[in-house]
Enzyme design. Structure first.
Site, mmCIF file in Angstrom:
data_model
loop_
_atom_site.group_PDB
_atom_site.id
_atom_site.type_symbol
_atom_site.label_atom_id
_atom_site.label_comp_id
_atom_site.label_asym_id
_atom_site.label_seq_id
_atom_site.Cartn_x
_atom_site.Cartn_y
_atom_site.Cartn_z
ATOM 1 N N GLU A 190 0.854 -1.194 0.000
ATOM 2 C CA GLU A 190 0.000 0.000 0.000
ATOM 3 C C GLU A 190 0.888 1.241 0.000
ATOM 4 O O GLU A 190 1.958 1.267 0.616
ATOM 5 C CB GLU A 190 -0.888 -0.008 1.244
ATOM 6 C CG GLU A 190 -1.890 1.131 1.280
ATOM 7 C CD GLU A 190 -2.754 1.130 2.536
ATOM 8 O OE1 GLU A 190 -3.885 1.640 2.468
ATOM 9 O OE2 GLU A 190 -2.295 0.624 3.588
ATOM 10 N N LYS A 197 -10.028 0.381 -2.199
ATOM 11 C CA LYS A 197 -10.101 -0.010 -0.791
ATOM 12 C C LYS A 197 -11.460 0.330 -0.193
ATOM 13 O O LYS A 197 -11.923 1.472 -0.270
ATOM 14 C CB LYS A 197 -8.984 0.700 -0.018
ATOM 15 C CG LYS A 197 -8.868 0.307 1.448
ATOM 16 C CD LYS A 197 -7.692 1.043 2.091
ATOM 17 C CE LYS A 197 -7.501 0.662 3.548
ATOM 18 N NZ LYS A 197 -6.353 1.388 4.145
ATOM 19 N N CYS A 212 -4.818 -3.564 3.468
ATOM 20 C CA CYS A 212 -4.526 -3.112 4.825
ATOM 21 C C CYS A 212 -5.697 -3.272 5.799
ATOM 22 O O CYS A 212 -5.970 -4.376 6.256
ATOM 23 C CB CYS A 212 -4.036 -1.663 4.781
ATOM 24 S SG CYS A 212 -3.102 -1.138 6.244
#
Length: 273
Positions: free
Chosen positions: A42, A115, A160
């Protein structure tokens, strides 16, 4: 039948050119070691001094220097590349999409994942709120990548903070995912407490391989990330780990081992809810 995967660890800086040079060196190293699929962390292209720095660097989907880098490097190395995340234009002018782009060896972008879950954490002076500058995605995304024998592997994308939401990974498993990718920039605080156990849990409960490339070290902006880039097998065994600093974690994913584990413990077939 195996798929050789490389998870790349970086310590990204505020300057994109510097980060792309580091990423290029790591991707070359991965290709030289026989990787077929390489995954960047990321924020691989920029980790700025302020959260708002990414607004000035956002690219429209399909055009821009960060996307051009990924496409040309994939083509030059003959490598599948998953571009961690980079900032893409959002519906709101005050936000970006934190997006993972997948490039095939011919340079085509074959998948995009925005995301979904946005990180927020407060403990004393340590405060993060991605919702201030990032617009969330809504849709789980999978893609297929062939191994050396042409067998397709179904790959589920995540980023993440998504790691804390097992329903996303179960959706990937229901879609046939055999490999789960988790490019990340976990904070040192949350990573030290939860990173290993969450990664192994996602592998075990979905009987899937997990590759988790991370940011790992002290950054120019003063932020410290946990690192510990890992590749984990469907039984929860760690196949390789890079604790800190830049590096490549490489592993050959074994389709026969995957079949055996899923046959011996058919938990995915025992779902009720």
């Amino acid at each position: 039948m195996s798929l050789t995967v490389a998870a790349l660890q970086m310590v990204s800086a505020p300057e994109p050119a510097r980060n792309l040079a580091s990423a290029a060196a790591l991707l070359q190293q991965a290709a030289d070691q026989g990787a077929m699929l390489a995954v960047l962390p990321e924020y691989f292209a920029v980790l700025g001094h302020r959260d708002t720095d990414k607004l000035a660097l956002r690219e429209p989907f399909g055009a821009g220097p960060m996307q051009d880098f990924l496409a040309s490097t994939a083509q030059r190395l003959g490598l599948w590349i998953v571009g961690g995340t980079l900032p893409l234009v959002a519906d709101s002018p005050a936000h970006v999409r934190n997006s993972t782009l997948v490039f095939a060896p011919d340079g085509r972008c074959v998948a995009r994942y925005d995301k979904i879950h946005l990180f927020r954490f407060e403990r004393g002076a340590e405060r993060f709120d991605e919702g201030r500058t990032i617009e969330p995605g809504q849709t789980p995304v999978q893609f297929d990548v062939p191994d050396a024998n042409g067998r397709p592997w179904r790959v589920g994308l995540s980023v993440c903070y998504d790691l804390r939401f097992p329903e996303l990974y179960r959706a990937h498993a229901q879609a046939g995912a055999e490999l789960l990718l988790v490019p990340s920039a976990f904070t040192h605080t949350t990573g030290q407490a939860h990173w290993d156990v969450l990664l192994r849990a996602r592998a075990i409960e979905n009987l899937a391989y997990v590759a988790a490339p991370a940011q790992g070290g002290l950054h120019d902006n003063g932020r410290r990330t946990w690192g510990h880039t890992q590749i984990i097998d469907p039984w929860g065994s760690v196949l390789g780990c890079q604790p800190e600093g830049e590096g490549v974690v490489l592993a050959a994913l074994d389709a026969q081992h995957l079949r055996e584990v899923r046959s011996q413990l058919p938990a995915l077939d025992h779902r009720v809810l």
